[in-house]
Design an enzyme around this catalytic site. Structure first.
Site, PDB file in Angstrom:
ATOM      1  CE1 TYR A 156      -3.902   2.217   0.524  1.00 30.54           C
ATOM      2  CE2 TYR A 156      -2.681   3.140   2.373  1.00 30.54           C
ATOM      3  CZ  TYR A 156      -3.749   3.190   1.501  1.00 30.54           C
ATOM      4  OH  TYR A 156      -4.653   4.220   1.582  1.00 30.54           O
ATOM      5  CD  GLU A 188      -4.957   8.261  11.045  1.00 33.81           C
ATOM      6  OE1 GLU A 188      -5.797   7.357  11.175  1.00 33.81           O
ATOM      7  OE2 GLU A 188      -3.791   8.054  10.676  1.00 33.81           O
TER       8      GLU A 188
END
Length: 264
Positions: A156, A188
């Site tokens: 990733y 986030e």
């Protein structure tokens, strides 16, 4: 502010995630702005989402597609162009933080690259002739992992680093065609997938509290709607002189001084 997205044909990958996901939220926001979303995704939820949008009076299209398969992407873009006659925007939104690290197999690492980065290249390659005609633009959805690392997720991280490289490369490549290329970088964000991950942790509530404390602006996570709003702004003509940029929608998580987080 009118973003002038009405009637724009927007190919978006990974928009058939569960409700409340980043892709699904971008999809709904595009529709609310009057754009015509053309979803490329492997999940059958896409059929249901299109029916819902059409029932609300919004045109939309879904092509069930495994974005790791070049022939399926070629077929999907061809189908969209046959239906609408053009492509105005490509939003590459696929992303799975799959935990493929150094202990994983070579095959798993390559699959991670295929899903999280190579699919971006494939979709743009197929859509490019039509983007040139429309002088459209490309938006890649990226991740702070490309810049900060995370640990245990080589596939990733490498993919998202590559996506940022492709963003700048394409901005240079296509500037003569008046095609803008940008990336949005997320840190986030509170999504259903994030919630599910937190619940798998033994100390999930404590972990979540520690994460939130590290987000400088308002000590809260970014909402998918905030990401979707910025997405629509960046792809619109209101942002007409912005290209080759990494737009952070992260509450200052990546860049701001850690001293902001010190307890008073």
């Amino acid at each position: 502010m009118n973003l002038n997205l009405k009637g724009k044909i927007v190919i978006i990958s990974g928009a058939a995630g569960i409700k409340g996901s980043i892709g699904e939220t971008i999809l709904r926001t595009l529709a609310a702005e009057g754009a015509i979303p053309a979803i490329i995704d492997r999940n059958d939820r896409g059929f249901g989402y299109v029916k819902e949008l059409q029932a609300e009076g919004t045109d939309a299209h879904f092509v069930k597609t495994d974005v790791t398969q070049p022939d399926q992407i070629e077929k999907a873009v061809k189908e969209i162009v046959e239906k609408y006659g053009r492509v105005d925007v490509v939003i590459n939104n696929v992303g799975v933080n799959d935990g493929v690290g150094l202990e994983s197999s070579y095959e798993d690492f390559v699959r991670s690259l295929q899903l999280n980065m190579i699919s971006y290249w494939l979709i743009v390659k197929q859509a490019l002739p039509y983007l040139k005609k429309s002088q459209g633009n490309i938006l890649n959805i990226g991740s702070k992992v490309a810049l900060t690392g995370q640990g245990g997720t080589s596939g990733y991280a490498a993919s998202k680093g590559g996506v940022l490289g492709l963003t700048r490369e394409w901005a240079v490549d296509l500037i003569g065609d008046n095609i803008r290329v940008n990336a949005i970088i997320i840190a986030e964000s509170w999504t259903p997938a994030y919630d599910n991950w937190i619940q798998t942790l033994e100390n999930g509530a404590e972990k979540l509290e520690n994460i939130v404390k590290k987000i400088p602006l308002e000590n809260r996570m970014t909402t998918p709607q905030e990401i979707a709003n910025t997405t629509c702004f960046v792809i619109s003509n209101v942002s007409s002189h912005t290209t080759g940029q990494f737009v952070f929608v992260d509450g200052g998580y990546v860049h701001l001084d850690r001293s902001l987080l010190s307890a008073e």
